[in-house]
Design an enzyme around this catalytic site. Structure first.
Site: not given
Length: 284
Positions: A144, A203
């Site tokens: 992450y 993203e």
């Protein structure tokens, strides 16, 4: 790799609608320009130091090319303390940092989106120093977050943009950014169809400033930054016409301090690529 979904947040902020001139759909023409060199009668040589490779808007930052200390923009400000930079969008927290220049460009873009009825933007992450990035990496892990120095957030050129209504992948704000950010000098840095090149999963929230005409050329050719910089190295020089404005873009390899040729009678910008050279963009 670095990726986390945004928490849905409800922010109360006043949207300020300002009149802005309509932004016409950019029309871009690109030409290989290898033989079209600068007229020596109107040019001069300037010295480029090797450190220039690590400065500018076109720096490539990924798992192979880290951020150098001289790459970090010097005009980082806390947006929470500069309300003139946050018109039309909210902030996820009261300590949100970004380059002042990039914040101004982002605000122009968001006001354009507001004028089109897309209004629920917020910044969820901006500039992070190496120490903050290291803490995040330790807390979130490699799935992450990225190690300190290997994230575009360490530059001041990148930011994460959220919607106050829903996840960016589904939100009108996310769709607007994906379709329009390039018109204002921003790129969607990690698109869905380029994960094999960027090494980062999709993203829809992460945007990066590269400036015009570079964002328009990347859009036209469906390039991510890795592909665009390789394209410039291969072609050495290209010319582009964007809505009647002409640009000449030249790649110069730099191994040590070197002299490069620039025009005396036109505006130009120099950016390193963070790997092996600099890119000169002449606007005429």
């Amino acid at each position: 790799m670095k990726k986390w979904g945004f928490l849905l947040i409800i922010l109360s902020f006043g949207l300020t609608f300002l009149y802005t001139e309509p932004f016409f759909e950019p029309k871009i023409e690109i030409h290989d320009d290898t033989e079209n060199k600068i007229d020596r009668g109107t040019s001069e040589n300037i010295e480029i130091e090797k450190d220039q490779i690590y400065q500018g808007n076109l720096l490539l930052v990924n798992q192979d090319h880290p951020v150098h200390q001289e790459s970090i923009l010097s005009d980082i400000v806390n947006l929470y303390e500069h309300q003139e930079l946050t018109k039309g969008y909210g902030l996820m927290e009261n300590e949100m940092y970004l380059s002042e220049e990039i914040a101004r460009e982002f605000s122009k873009m968001i006001l354009a989106a507001n004028n089109e009825g897309v209004q629920n933007f917020c910044i969820t992450s901006g500039f992070r120093g190496f120490e903050a990035q290291s803490v995040l990496y330790q807390e979130m892990g490699s799935d992450y977050a990225l190690p300190a120095g290997y994230s575009e957030h360490n530059l001041g050129l990148a930011l994460d943009v959220g919607s106050t209504q829903m996840k960016m992948a589904d939100a009108p704000e996310g769709k607007w950014i994906e379709e329009n950010a390039w018109k204002y000098g921003f790129i969607l840095r990690y698109p869905k169809d380029k994960t094999d090149i960027t090494g980062i999963q999709y993203e829809p929230w992460h945007i990066r400033y590269v400036g015009l005409p570079h964002s328009a050329i990347m859009q036209e050719k469906n390039f991510v930054l890795e592909e665009y910089l390789e394209y410039l190295k291969e072609k050495k020089q290209i010319s582009a016409n964007l809505n009647g404005e002409s640009y000449k873009i030249t790649y110069f390899p730099v191994s040590e301090n070197a002299l490069i040729e620039v025009p005396m009678n036109h505006v130009y910008e120099i950016s390193g690529n963070n790997t092996d050279g600099v890119i000169v963009t002449v606007h005429s």
